[in-house]
Design a protein around this motif. Structure first.
Motif, PDB file in Angstrom:
ATOM      1  N   LEU A   1       7.794   3.551   8.486  1.00 52.75           N
ATOM      2  CA  LEU A   1       8.008   4.939   8.904  1.00 52.75           C
ATOM      3  C   LEU A   1       9.488   5.266   9.058  1.00 52.75           C
ATOM      4  O   LEU A   1       9.911   6.394   8.781  1.00 52.75           O
ATOM      5  N   LYS A   2      10.277   4.296   9.494  1.00 47.42           N
ATOM      6  CA  LYS A   2      11.724   4.520   9.592  1.00 47.42           C
ATOM      7  C   LYS A   2      12.283   4.900   8.230  1.00 47.42           C
ATOM      8  O   LYS A   2      13.116   5.817   8.109  1.00 47.42           O
ATOM      9  N   ASN A   3      11.824   4.233   7.189  1.00 48.09           N
ATOM     10  CA  ASN A   3      12.270   4.544   5.835  1.00 48.09           C
ATOM     11  C   ASN A   3      11.755   5.918   5.384  1.00 48.09           C
ATOM     12  O   ASN A   3      12.474   6.690   4.743  1.00 48.09           O
ATOM     13  N   ARG A   4      10.507   6.229   5.735  1.00 44.69           N
ATOM     14  CA  ARG A   4       9.929   7.498   5.297  1.00 44.69           C
ATOM     15  C   ARG A   4      10.569   8.695   6.010  1.00 44.69           C
ATOM     16  O   ARG A   4      10.556   9.809   5.487  1.00 44.69           O
ATOM     17  N   TRP A   5      11.122   8.481   7.204  1.00 44.96           N
ATOM     18  CA  TRP A   5      11.813   9.556   7.912  1.00 44.96           C
ATOM     19  C   TRP A   5      13.282   9.671   7.504  1.00 44.96           C
ATOM     20  O   TRP A   5      13.978  10.590   7.943  1.00 44.96           O
ATOM     21  N   SER A   6      13.761   8.763   6.667  1.00 48.43           N
ATOM     22  CA  SER A   6      15.183   8.752   6.305  1.00 48.43           C
ATOM     23  C   SER A   6      15.554   9.978   5.477  1.00 48.43           C
ATOM     24  O   SER A   6      14.697  10.640   4.891  1.00 48.43           O
TER      25      SER A   6
ATOM     26  N   LEU B   1       0.827  -1.199   0.000  1.00 47.84           N
ATOM     27  CA  LEU B   1       0.000   0.000   0.000  1.00 47.84           C
ATOM     28  C   LEU B   1       0.866   1.256   0.000  1.00 47.84           C
ATOM     29  O   LEU B   1       0.594   2.211  -0.733  1.00 47.84           O
ATOM     30  N   PHE B   2       1.916   1.255   0.799  1.00 46.17           N
ATOM     31  CA  PHE B   2       2.787   2.432   0.858  1.00 46.17           C
ATOM     32  C   PHE B   2       3.674   2.535  -0.384  1.00 46.17           C
ATOM     33  O   PHE B   2       3.907   3.626  -0.889  1.00 46.17           O
ATOM     34  N   LYS B   3       4.159   1.409  -0.880  1.00 49.04           N
ATOM     35  CA  LYS B   3       5.057   1.444  -2.037  1.00 49.04           C
ATOM     36  C   LYS B   3       4.332   1.775  -3.332  1.00 49.04           C
ATOM     37  O   LYS B   3       4.841   2.512  -4.176  1.00 49.04           O
ATOM     38  N   GLU B   4       3.117   1.254  -3.488  1.00 49.97           N
ATOM     39  CA  GLU B   4       2.437   1.346  -4.783  1.00 49.97           C
ATOM     40  C   GLU B   4       1.398   2.455  -4.860  1.00 49.97           C
ATOM     41  O   GLU B   4       1.087   2.934  -5.946  1.00 49.97           O
ATOM     42  N   GLU B   5       0.835   2.861  -3.712  1.00 46.70           N
ATOM     43  CA  GLU B   5      -0.225   3.872  -3.754  1.00 46.70           C
ATOM     44  C   GLU B   5       0.179   5.161  -3.037  1.00 46.70           C
ATOM     45  O   GLU B   5       0.100   6.243  -3.607  1.00 46.70           O
ATOM     46  N   ILE B   6       0.631   5.057  -1.815  1.00 50.48           N
ATOM     47  CA  ILE B   6       0.994   6.262  -1.065  1.00 50.48           C
ATOM     48  C   ILE B   6       2.293   6.855  -1.594  1.00 50.48           C
ATOM     49  O   ILE B   6       2.450   8.072  -1.696  1.00 50.48           O
ATOM     50  N   LYS B   7       3.252   5.989  -1.910  1.00 51.85           N
ATOM     51  CA  LYS B   7       4.520   6.377  -2.544  1.00 51.85           C
ATOM     52  C   LYS B   7       5.191   7.509  -1.763  1.00 51.85           C
ATOM     53  O   LYS B   7       5.376   7.418  -0.559  1.00 51.85           O
ATOM     54  N   ASP B   8       5.571   8.589  -2.472  1.00 48.38           N
ATOM     55  CA  ASP B   8       6.291   9.674  -1.812  1.00 48.38           C
ATOM     56  C   ASP B   8       5.370  10.821  -1.392  1.00 48.38           C
ATOM     57  O   ASP B   8       5.822  11.922  -1.105  1.00 48.38           O
ATOM     58  N   ASN B   9       4.052  10.565  -1.354  1.00 46.79           N
ATOM     59  CA  ASN B   9       3.132  11.565  -0.815  1.00 46.79           C
ATOM     60  C   ASN B   9       3.378  11.703   0.681  1.00 46.79           C
ATOM     61  O   ASN B   9       3.371  10.708   1.409  1.00 46.79           O
ATOM     62  N   LYS B  10       3.576  12.924   1.121  1.00 45.89           N
ATOM     63  CA  LYS B  10       3.877  13.148   2.524  1.00 45.89           C
ATOM     64  C   LYS B  10       2.600  13.450   3.297  1.00 45.89           C
ATOM     65  O   LYS B  10       1.831  14.345   2.942  1.00 45.89           O
ATOM     66  N   PHE B  11       2.373  12.680   4.377  1.00 49.47           N
ATOM     67  CA  PHE B  11       1.265  12.926   5.292  1.00 49.47           C
ATOM     68  C   PHE B  11       1.849  13.113   6.688  1.00 49.47           C
ATOM     69  O   PHE B  11       2.535  12.233   7.195  1.00 49.47           O
TER      70      PHE B  11
END
Length: 500
Positions: free
Chosen positions: A255-260, A225-235
């Motif tokens: 989330l660890k990856n998204r905060w990198s 879901l995060f890789k294919e749909e949310i992607k790099d959209n920041k929430f």
């Protein structure tokens, strides 16, 4: 002097261009993502992001009475300004519903006039009972009252397997509904109509019966879901009704990856439980070993409102406060539309303090108003396994996220097409060339603005610690190390009155 688009011309002319590199003051807006379930009335596709701008749109997409529609409404009761997007995901069980049987005992004497006042999913139902009704009539009245309330996410029918009983099933097949209770109304002194009796699961806490049956929270592949749909959209905030150990650990990795530094799509996940005892098996299994600075667990012990609605209300208040000032204390903030625990079911300050030390934030009740008391992350230990409170406060995470985003927005917008040179060169100041000294001045200017806005403090220390230099191994890279001292939140006032 260097221009962006103007080149030499052999035709007589005067050329003028615009350069907005010094003018952009726009900040990336605060955004919230709600994740939940739709029902069969909803037109939304599963696992697809929708930006939702109205109650009507939410109803069309997710269906009247659905989990996601209810989350949206509760969020908007607490904040109408922040941009909200929603994703509907697949339910947990294809077959196993979460259900309960609500039954009455055969009366030994005639039932007299009165009111049956019950609470189901935070909704108070007052059902008038008169002496002309038998138990079947009463059961039909309860079925009608529950079925007519669109805010209660259940189906309700007479149970065909036993007399004087009602079968209630949640419309969504997910284990998040397990353990939700039907209560006798404990807010008002309304005794049962005389001679009307029922079986209690927990009479001391006014619990008539509890839902049970489903085994899984959701069927979604959260990673996909995060890789294919949310992607790099920041929430900035991600809100879900899920809280299992498996889900929390998956989200901690995501989330660890998204905060990198590579991603910089940071956001905070909000989860809510309603457990009185930190030794409760769900509390211990799901939260004791959770250690992530990007996950905010909250606990509103014994609340009769569903946790997913408490979660949505809390998220809205956190988003509103964070969008105005990320360092503003997330404490003493009322939650609109949430019902408190009964008076005798509210946990004391020592219990709440103990849970905060375990990385679970607190919602308390002031008067009869549910109120955010302290919002903390689940971060408790560093990589060495030692106690660490550096990321404990949710305000710290909101502030750090803002500082990084703001500095990048300002600095990279202004200098993304500059050359890089040493300080000692004799350079024409009109040229687009960045030096370490110039970058240092820009960092100090940013800090001074943050300080003015009440986000940081101690300018002299910042300047002394600030290091800006060309990378020794890569002449095209500028390295900046800044050490801002964050503003702290007032948590406690200690006074000793030494009288004489």
């Amino acid at each position: 002097m260097i221009f962006n688009t103007i080149t030499d011309s052999q035709v007589p002319c005067m050329s003028a261009e615009f350069d907005n590199s010094l003018a952009n003051t726009k900040q990336q807006g605060f955004k919230t993502l709600l994740i939940g379930f739709k029902n069969t009335l909803g037109k939304a596709n599963l696992s697809k992001i929708y930006q939702v701008n109205s109650d009507k749109q939410a109803q069309d997409l997710f269906g009247l009475g659905s989990n996601l529609f209810q989350q949206y409404l509760k969020y908007k009761k607490n904040d109408k300004k922040i941009e909200v997007s929603c994703i509907a995901v697949a339910e947990g069980d294809k077959e196993a519903s979460t259900s309960l049987v609500f039954d009455f005992e055969d009366p030994t004497k005639p039932i007299l006039d009165g009111v049956l006042s019950i609470i189901i999913f935070g909704e108070i139902l007052n059902i008038t009972i008169n002496s002309t009704k038998d138990l079947k009539d009463i059961c039909n009245a309860v079925v009608k009252e529950i079925s007519n309330n669109i805010d209660i996410p259940v189906t309700c029918i007479l149970d065909q397997t036993k007399p004087n009983a009602i079968l209630i099933k949640t419309i969504h097949k997910s284990s998040i509904y397990n353990d939700y209770a039907i209560y006798l109304n404990g807010y008002e002194d309304k005794p049962l109509p005389t001679n009307l009796k029922m079986t209690y699961a927990d009479k001391d806490n006014l619990i008539i019966t509890k839902f049970a049956g489903a085994t899984k929270e959701y069927l979604e592949d959260i990673d996909a879901l995060f890789k294919e749909e949310i992607k790099d959209n920041k929430f900035n905030l991600i809100v879900t009704p899920f809280f299992s150990y498996e889900f929390n650990n998956k989200m901690a990795d995501i989330l660890k990856n998204r905060w990198s530094s590579n991603s910089q799509t940071d956001g905070l996940l909000l989860i809510t439980i309603n457990k009185e005892d930190s030794n409760d098996k769900i509390f211990k299994a799901n939260l004791d070993n959770l250690n992530c600075e990007a996950i905010i667990p909250l606990n509103y012990a014994n609340s009769v409102s569903p946790t997913y609605l408490i979660n949505a209300a809390a998220a809205a208040q956190i988003a509103l406060s964070g969008s105005i000032n990320p360092a503003s204390p997330l404490q003493n903030i009322p939650l609109v539309g949430i019902k408190p625990p009964f008076q005798n079911n509210r946990i004391d300050i020592d219990t709440r303090n103990s849970q905060i030390l375990k990385g679970v934030g607190s919602i308390t009740t002031i008067g009869n108003t549910p109120t955010l008391e302290r919002v903390v992350t689940s971060y408790k230990r560093n990589n060495a396994g030692m106690p660490d409170d550096s990321y404990q406060c949710a305000e710290t995470m909101l502030t750090l996220s803002f500082l990084r985003s703001d500095f990048k927005q300002y600095f990279w917008t202004k200098y993304n097409r500059h050359n890089l040179a040493e300080n000692e060169n004799n350079l024409d100041p009109s040229l687009k060339i960045l030096t370490p000294n110039l970058a240092k001045c820009e960092a100090i200017a940013c800090f001074m603005q943050w300080e003015k806005n009440g986000l940081v403090q101690n300018l002299d220390d910042f300047i002394e610690d600030l290091k800006v230099e060309l990378n020794k191994n890569n002449s095209r890279r500028l390295d900046i190390m800044m050490s801002p001292t964050l503003i702290k939140q007032l948590l406690q006032v200690a006074v000793q009155i030494r009288f004489k």
